[in-house]
Design a protein around this motif. Structure first.
Motif, mmCIF file in Angstrom:
data_model
loop_
_atom_site.group_PDB
_atom_site.id
_atom_site.type_symbol
_atom_site.label_atom_id
_atom_site.label_comp_id
_atom_site.label_asym_id
_atom_site.label_seq_id
_atom_site.Cartn_x
_atom_site.Cartn_y
_atom_site.Cartn_z
ATOM 1 N N ASP A 1 -11.091 -4.686 3.703
ATOM 2 C CA ASP A 1 -11.485 -4.957 4.474
ATOM 3 C C ASP A 1 -9.776 -5.214 5.493
ATOM 4 O O ASP A 1 -9.408 -4.372 6.812
ATOM 5 N N GLY A 2 -8.340 -5.292 4.619
ATOM 6 C CA GLY A 2 -7.327 -4.383 5.387
ATOM 7 C C GLY A 2 -6.355 -3.700 5.199
ATOM 8 O O GLY A 2 -4.974 -3.348 5.777
ATOM 9 N N THR A 3 -7.255 -2.338 4.740
ATOM 10 C CA THR A 3 -6.723 -0.960 4.453
ATOM 11 C C THR A 3 -7.222 -0.086 5.360
ATOM 12 O O THR A 3 -8.466 -0.317 5.854
ATOM 13 N N SER A 4 -6.795 0.315 6.009
ATOM 14 C CA SER A 4 -6.967 1.131 7.572
ATOM 15 C C SER A 4 -6.698 2.915 6.992
ATOM 16 O O SER A 4 -5.911 2.994 5.945
ATOM 17 N N MET A 5 -7.414 3.512 7.424
ATOM 18 C CA MET A 5 -6.840 5.409 7.327
ATOM 19 C C MET A 5 -5.829 5.559 7.482
ATOM 20 O O MET A 5 -4.824 6.437 6.697
ATOM 21 N N GLU A 6 -4.677 4.788 8.056
ATOM 22 C CA GLU A 6 -3.247 5.391 8.060
ATOM 23 C C GLU A 6 -2.417 4.315 6.700
ATOM 24 O O GLU A 6 -1.998 5.353 6.283
ATOM 25 N N HIS A 7 -2.996 3.640 6.575
ATOM 26 C CA HIS A 7 -2.527 3.180 5.116
ATOM 27 C C HIS A 7 -2.505 3.961 4.169
ATOM 28 O O HIS A 7 -2.087 4.425 3.282
ATOM 29 N N GLY B 1 1.122 -1.369 0.145
ATOM 30 C CA GLY B 1 0.167 0.376 -0.033
ATOM 31 C C GLY B 1 0.762 1.503 0.612
ATOM 32 O O GLY B 1 0.212 2.191 -0.571
ATOM 33 N N SER B 2 1.731 1.434 0.296
ATOM 34 C CA SER B 2 2.853 2.307 0.648
ATOM 35 C C SER B 2 3.558 2.299 -1.038
ATOM 36 O O SER B 2 4.441 3.162 -1.242
#
Length: 209
Positions: free
Chosen positions: A35-41, A5-6
């Motif tokens: 589902d595996g993605t957060s706002m931090e990602h 994701g980065s």
């Protein structure tokens, strides 16, 4: 080692737009799964703070809905084009099939995301229902073309619809024009038409059970 994701290309802060955020979000959703993605990602991938994201959207699910809406709007717009509403049903069906393949390739990340939703959220269930509506419209065209005698009558329209869109949807798994060597979108769309309708069209004078 950077987290998945980065790898998304980070827009410059001074050129950041909601559109660039959405593009990054779709890339991360496709890489990590929604589902595996957060706002931090998303914050790290976009190169902006979480507060900047919240300035434009209320939640991760709102980004998902925006992305799925883009894919669905593109597909449903095909049904409103003149080629989808004029002529014999078989001609309209071929037009819709070709344009659906073209939309898929033009909006590849967004349609890829659409095809991967599993109904775990209200937004995903909404998107799946809209997909079913689109498939129903195509199935109706198949039925009309069969009633006109232009399609084989020994193939169930719903089954033919699933097979047809199974072929189209599989494009997301291998179509990567940026890598070079892949066929162009027009060539791919033409191949879908030739392959699918060679089997679906009725053979003049042939007896069909």
């Amino acid at each position: 080692m950077s987290e998945p994701g980065s790898r998304a290309t980070s827009p410059r802060r001074d050129t950041y737009t909601p559109e660039s955020l959405l593009a990054v979000a779709v890339q991360v959703f496709n890489e990590r799964g929604y589902d595996g993605t957060s706002m931090e990602h998303l914050s790290r991938a976009a190169g902006i703070s979480k507060s900047s994201i919240y300035h434009h959207v209320r939640s991760k699910e709102e980004l998902l809905r925006l992305a799925l809406s883009r894919a669905l709007d593109g597909l449903f717009a095909v049904l409103d084009e003149p080629g989808a509403g004029q002529g014999r049903a078989i001609e309209r069906l071929e037009y819709v099939t070709r344009r659906t393949a073209e939309v898929l390739m033009a909006e590849l990340p967004y349609v890829t995301l659409l095809l991967r939703v599993r109904g775990n959220t209200d937004t995903e269930r909404w998107a799946m229902e809209r997909r079913r509506e689109f498939d129903h419209e195509v199935a109706e065209l198949l039925k009309k073309a069969a009633a006109d005698g232009d399609l084989r009558t020994d193939v169930d329209a719903r089954l033919a619809t699933r097979l047809l869109f199974g072929m189209i949807n599989s494009i997301v798994e291998w179509y990567r024009p940026e890598r070079g060597g892949s066929a162009g979108s027009e060539e791919v769309a033409e191949a879908v038409i030739v392959t699918a309708f060679a089997g679906l069209r009725a053979t003049p004078g042939a007896h069909q059970s």
